[in-house]
Design a protein around this motif. Structure first.
Motif: not given
Length: 249
Positions: A12, A15-16, A21, A47, A51, A80, A82
């Motif tokens: 993940d 992607t997260d 990003y 994970r 997070g 991840a 936020r």
């Protein structure tokens, strides 16, 4: 975080996570190859409920682990994304000569990323607060993966603007050349980012108009968060930046 059950591995973070990003999933995979010297598919991450993504692969650089998972060393890889605004997209490895790429990237050993956690547990520091030294961070010392270094180069790849580089000294001026404190470090990095954004207000955007234009009526340093730093070359690091509330499409 010790648990008798086997950890459930995840991808993940591609992607997260903030790194994906920031650089895009494809370059994030390339970054993992550089960081762990294995195929990206072989990276074993879990994970956490906070997070955070922890990875069980040993990094190529001798970075100390963050904690134990079922008796195994684990390193903090990412968080991840936020709530808040958009993460600033950046170019991981700008075009450069093949020899330079081989020497400063392919043959380099990367330290694990650094994330700035507040005493309250929240992630990131507003750039203006960081530049002013107004923060209450968890941990008082320079992150251990930086403590053996004397200097680093900070690069900021904001969409549509020139790519600046700023050297940051990681040792004080005492005869023993002690590592600077974490707050001092974040203040220096925050000041570099703030000055970069102020400089962007005085230069034209390169290429077509962009939603990432910096200046009055557009994005300013008052709405940018400094989340952490990622090593991208032998001496170069790039900040992970996020807008506080603005969503850029």
């Amino acid at each position: 975080m010790n648990d008798s059950n086997a950890p459930q591995f995840t991808r993940d973070f591609l992607t997260d996570g903030y790194i994906s990003y920031t650089f895009g999933p494809r370059d994030a995979e390339g970054y993992l190859v550089q960081l762990f010297a294995v195929d990206a598919a072989s990276v074993r991450a879990i994970r956490h409920q906070s997070g955070a993504f922890y990875v069980l692969n040993r990094p190529s650089h001798n970075s100390p682990p963050a904690l134990l998972v079922n008796g195994q060393d684990a390193w903090l890889l990412d968080y991840a994304v936020r709530t808040g605004g958009s993460v600033v997209p950046q170019q991981l490895w700008p075009s450069q000569g093949q020899g330079d790429r081989r020497r400063y990237v392919d043959q380099a050993q990367f330290s694990m990323p650094v994330f700035f956690i507040n005493a309250s547990g929240s992630l990131g520091v507003p750039v203006t607060n960081a530049a002013a030294g107004d923060m209450q961070l968890h941990g008082v010392n320079l992150p251990s993966q930086l403590a053996d270094k004397t200097a680093m180069t900070i690069r900021i790849s904001w969409p549509g603007y020139p790519l600046p580089e700023h050297q940051v000294q990681l040792r004080d001026q005492a005869p023993t050349r002690n590592p600077i404190t974490l707050e001092r470090f974040v203040k220096i990095v925050g000041s570099r980012v703030k000055q970069f954004l102020l400089d962007c207000e005085r230069v034209p955007v390169q290429g077509p108009p962009s939603n990432w234009i910096v200046g009055h009526g557009n994005i300013t340093s008052d709405e940018v968060m400094l989340i952490g730093l990622v090593q991208v070359s032998a001496f170069g690091w790039m900040p992970i930046l996020q807008l506080m509330s603005r969503v850029v499409l």
